[in-house]
Design an enzyme around this catalytic site. Structure first.
Site, PDB file in Angstrom:
ATOM      1  N   TRP A 141       0.830  -1.200   0.000  1.00 38.18           N
ATOM      2  CA  TRP A 141       0.000   0.000   0.000  1.00 38.18           C
ATOM      3  C   TRP A 141       0.870   1.258   0.000  1.00 38.18           C
ATOM      4  O   TRP A 141       0.532   2.245  -0.662  1.00 38.18           O
ATOM      5  CB  TRP A 141      -0.957  -0.029   1.189  1.00 38.18           C
ATOM      6  CG  TRP A 141      -1.718  -1.321   1.228  1.00 38.18           C
ATOM      7  CD1 TRP A 141      -1.656  -2.288   2.186  1.00 38.18           C
ATOM      8  CD2 TRP A 141      -2.616  -1.828   0.222  1.00 38.18           C
ATOM      9  NE1 TRP A 141      -2.457  -3.349   1.850  1.00 38.18           N
ATOM     10  CE2 TRP A 141      -3.059  -3.106   0.660  1.00 38.18           C
ATOM     11  CE3 TRP A 141      -3.087  -1.336  -0.993  1.00 38.18           C
ATOM     12  CZ2 TRP A 141      -3.945  -3.882  -0.090  1.00 38.18           C
ATOM     13  CZ3 TRP A 141      -3.972  -2.111  -1.734  1.00 38.18           C
ATOM     14  CH2 TRP A 141      -4.389  -3.358  -1.276  1.00 38.18           C
ATOM     15  N   ASP A 182     -19.160   2.189  -0.076  1.00 40.18           N
ATOM     16  CA  ASP A 182     -18.258   1.268  -0.764  1.00 40.18           C
ATOM     17  C   ASP A 182     -16.909   1.353  -0.048  1.00 40.18           C
ATOM     18  O   ASP A 182     -16.141   2.293  -0.242  1.00 40.18           O
ATOM     19  CB  ASP A 182     -18.137   1.671  -2.237  1.00 40.18           C
ATOM     20  CG  ASP A 182     -17.417   0.621  -3.069  1.00 40.18           C
ATOM     21  OD1 ASP A 182     -16.975  -0.385  -2.502  1.00 40.18           O
ATOM     22  OD2 ASP A 182     -17.298   0.825  -4.291  1.00 40.18           O
ATOM     23  N   GLY A 185     -13.239   0.942  -1.820  1.00 33.07           N
ATOM     24  CA  GLY A 185     -13.875   0.940  -3.147  1.00 33.07           C
ATOM     25  C   GLY A 185     -13.005   1.426  -4.277  1.00 33.07           C
ATOM     26  O   GLY A 185     -13.507   1.588  -5.400  1.00 33.07           O
ATOM     27  N   GLY A 186     -11.713   1.669  -4.037  1.00 29.81           N
ATOM     28  CA  GLY A 186     -10.828   2.090  -5.119  1.00 29.81           C
ATOM     29  C   GLY A 186     -11.285   3.394  -5.737  1.00 29.81           C
ATOM     30  O   GLY A 186     -11.602   4.364  -5.036  1.00 29.81           O
ATOM     31  N   ASP A 207     -11.703   5.069   0.818  1.00 27.20           N
ATOM     32  CA  ASP A 207     -10.411   4.488   0.470  1.00 27.20           C
ATOM     33  C   ASP A 207      -9.328   5.457   0.921  1.00 27.20           C
ATOM     34  O   ASP A 207      -9.635   6.556   1.403  1.00 27.20           O
ATOM     35  CB  ASP A 207     -10.297   4.187  -1.029  1.00 27.20           C
ATOM     36  CG  ASP A 207      -9.458   2.929  -1.293  1.00 27.20           C
ATOM     37  OD1 ASP A 207      -8.297   2.895  -0.828  1.00 27.20           O
ATOM     38  OD2 ASP A 207      -9.954   1.997  -1.939  1.00 27.20           O
ATOM     39  N   HIS A 253     -10.151 -10.667   0.806  1.00 29.18           N
ATOM     40  CA  HIS A 253      -9.128 -11.646   0.408  1.00 29.18           C
ATOM     41  C   HIS A 253      -7.723 -11.059   0.386  1.00 29.18           C
ATOM     42  O   HIS A 253      -6.738 -11.791   0.310  1.00 29.18           O
ATOM     43  CB  HIS A 253      -9.489 -12.291  -0.935  1.00 29.18           C
ATOM     44  CG  HIS A 253      -9.142 -11.463  -2.148  1.00 29.18           C
ATOM     45  ND1 HIS A 253      -8.778 -12.022  -3.345  1.00 29.18           N
ATOM     46  CD2 HIS A 253      -9.128 -10.108  -2.330  1.00 29.18           C
ATOM     47  CE1 HIS A 253      -8.545 -11.065  -4.227  1.00 29.18           C
ATOM     48  NE2 HIS A 253      -8.740  -9.910  -3.649  1.00 29.18           N
ATOM     49  N   ASP A 254      -7.617  -9.719   0.452  1.00 27.05           N
ATOM     50  CA  ASP A 254      -6.298  -9.080   0.488  1.00 27.05           C
ATOM     51  C   ASP A 254      -5.600  -9.247   1.839  1.00 27.05           C
ATOM     52  O   ASP A 254      -4.403  -8.952   1.934  1.00 27.05           O
ATOM     53  CB  ASP A 254      -6.432  -7.574   0.224  1.00 27.05           C
ATOM     54  CG  ASP A 254      -6.720  -7.250  -1.230  1.00 27.05           C
ATOM     55  OD1 ASP A 254      -6.450  -8.096  -2.101  1.00 27.05           O
ATOM     56  OD2 ASP A 254      -7.211  -6.137  -1.504  1.00 27.05           O
TER      57      ASP A 254
END
Length: 345
Positions: A141, A182, A185-186, A207, A253-254
Site C-alpha cells: 500500500w 463502498d 472501493g478504489g 479508500d 481476500h487481500d
C-alpha cells in the site's frame, strides 16, 4: 557409459520433466516483450531487429537474442534472419487485445510487479509473512501510494471487465437501499455501476486519500459525484456511520484473518443495528479450476498476507467479527456474496 555421460543423460532426462515448471527465462522474456510493447511496434509488418530496437529504445543485439529465444518457444516468428513478425501467440500481447494480457504482464505496472514479488517466495515460505516489502522495500500500500503510475495500473486492474463488474453489482438486491458505503472501493467503479442502475441511491466512497481523490475525479467525469461523499481514510479506522449497506468488494481476500476481522468490525460499528454488510469476493464457483485457485491463494499470501477462502472460512470471519450471515449465494460469473448483520441486531 562413463560416469560423466551417465550424469549428462540423467540431467537431460530430469530437465525434460522439470523444464516446464522451472524455466524462468521464457516467462521473463514474454514480460519484457509486453513491457516494451513489441507486438504494437511490429504490428502487421516484418521488422528488422535494428529498426525494432530503434523503435523500442533497446540494445539491438540483446533484443535479437531475446526474440530468437521467444521464436523457439512459439512466440513471434523470424521469417528471415534478424527480421521478426507477430504470430498468433504474440498477438495476445497487443495493447488493444480484449484479454488485457499486455497490461497484466507489464513489468512497469502492477501486474508485472505482482509477479516479481514472487521472487521473495522463499521468505514467505520460511516466515509465513508477505514478500512484497522484502522485494521492493515498501509495503504494497505504501508502494502504490508513492508511485503514481503503479497506483494507476493497480486501479485499472481492480476495475475488472464490465461484465464482471455488472455481475458483482447485481449480486445483491439493492431495492430499498438509500445509501451505500463502498469500503475499500478504489476509484469507485462499483459505486458508479450501482448509482447508474439505481437513480435514488446515494453513495460514500471510502479508500486511502490519494485513491479517494482519483475516485472523486472518476465519478465526477461520469456526472455522479453530486450523489456521493468521499472519505479518504484507512478502513481500519472508524468508518462514516449511517449508510444502509457497507459493501466490501474483493477487499477481504487481500488480508490475513486478524486484519479481515478488524475491517468487518469497523463495518459493523458504522452500520449499527439496522445496517447490513455485504461481502463480495470472486470465488469462481464450484467448477473453478483448483490449480487457478491454488495459485491465487499463494499470490495473495506473497503480496500482502491475504488468502482465498471457502464459504465456511468467510462464515468464521463473520462470526469472529460478531456478524450474523443472513444470506449467501453465487452469481452467474462466480462471485460469492455474503450478506451479514451485526449479531446484536
Amino acid at each position: 557409459m562413463t560416469e560423466a555421460a551417465g550424469g549428462e543423460a540423467a540431467w537431460e532426462s530430469a530437465w525434460k520433466v522439470l523444464a516446464p515448471v522451472t524455466d524462468l527465462v521464457t516467462p521473463m522474456a514474454v514480460r519484457v516483450a509486453a513491457t516494451l510493447r513489441l507486438t504494437d511496434l511490429i504490428g502487421g509488418d516484418r521488422v528488422p531487429v535494428q529498426e525494432l530496437a530503434r523503435r523500442s529504445g533497446t540494445n539491438a543485439d540483446a533484443l535479437d537474442r531475446m526474440l530468437r529465444h521467444l521464436t523457439h518457444q512459439g512466440v513471434y516468428t523470424e521469417p528471415e534472419p534478424g527480421v521478426f513478425a507477430v504470430n498468433e501467440p504474440a498477438a495476445l500481447l497487443a495493447s488493444g487485445h480484449p484479454s488485457g494480457m499486455r497490461a497484466r504482464l507489464d513489468l512497469d505496472g502492477f501486474g508485472g510487479r505482482m509477479d516479481l514479488a514472487c521472487t521473495g517466495l522463499l521468505h514467505t515460505v520460511r516466515t509465513g509473512e508477505p514478500a512484497w516489502e522484502t522485494v521492493f522495500g515498501l509495503s504494497i500500500w505504501s508502494h502504490l501510494a508513492s508511485d503514481e503510475h503503479l497506483g494507476a495500473t493497480f486501479d485499472a486492474m481492480m476495475a475488472d471487465g464490465s461484465d464482471y463488474l455488472a455481475d458483482a453489482a447485481a449480486g445483491f438486491d439493492w431495492s430499498g437501499v438509500r445509501h451505500v458505503a463502498d469500503v475499500g472501493g478504489g476509484t469507485g467503479v462499483l459505486l458508479a455501476e450501482l448509482l447508474r442502475a439505481h437513480p435514488g441511491l446515494r453513495g460514500t466512497l471510502v479508500d486511502l486519500p490519494d485513491t479517494a481523490g482519483r475516485g472523486r475525479r472518476f465519478l465526477a467525469d461520469r456526472g455522479l459525484d453530486d450523489r456521493c461523499s468521499f472519505a479518504g481514510q484507512s478502513f481500519f479506522d472508524p468508518l462514516p456511520a449511517g449508510a444502509d449497506v457497507y459493501v466490501l468488494r474483493r477487499v477481504i481476500h487481500d488480508w490475513d484473518d486478524g486484519s479481515a476481522v478488524r475491517i468487518l468490525r469497523r463495518c459493523a460499528e458504522a452500520a449499527g443495528p439496522r445496517g447490513r454488510i455485504v461481502v463480495i469476493e470472486f470465488h469462481g464457483g464450484t467448477d473453478a479450476a483448483p490449480a487457478m485457485r491454488a495459485e491465487m491463494d499463494l499470490r495473495m499470501l506473497v503480496i500482502n498476507g491475504g488468502r482465498e477462502r471457502t464459504l465456511e472460512q468467510y462464515r468464521a470471519l463473520a462470526d469472529a467479527a460478531s456478524l450474523e450471515v443472513t444470506g449467501t449465494h453465487m452469481t452467474p460469473l462466480g462471485h460469492l456474496v455474503l450478506t451479514c448483520t451485526p449479531a446484536a441486531a
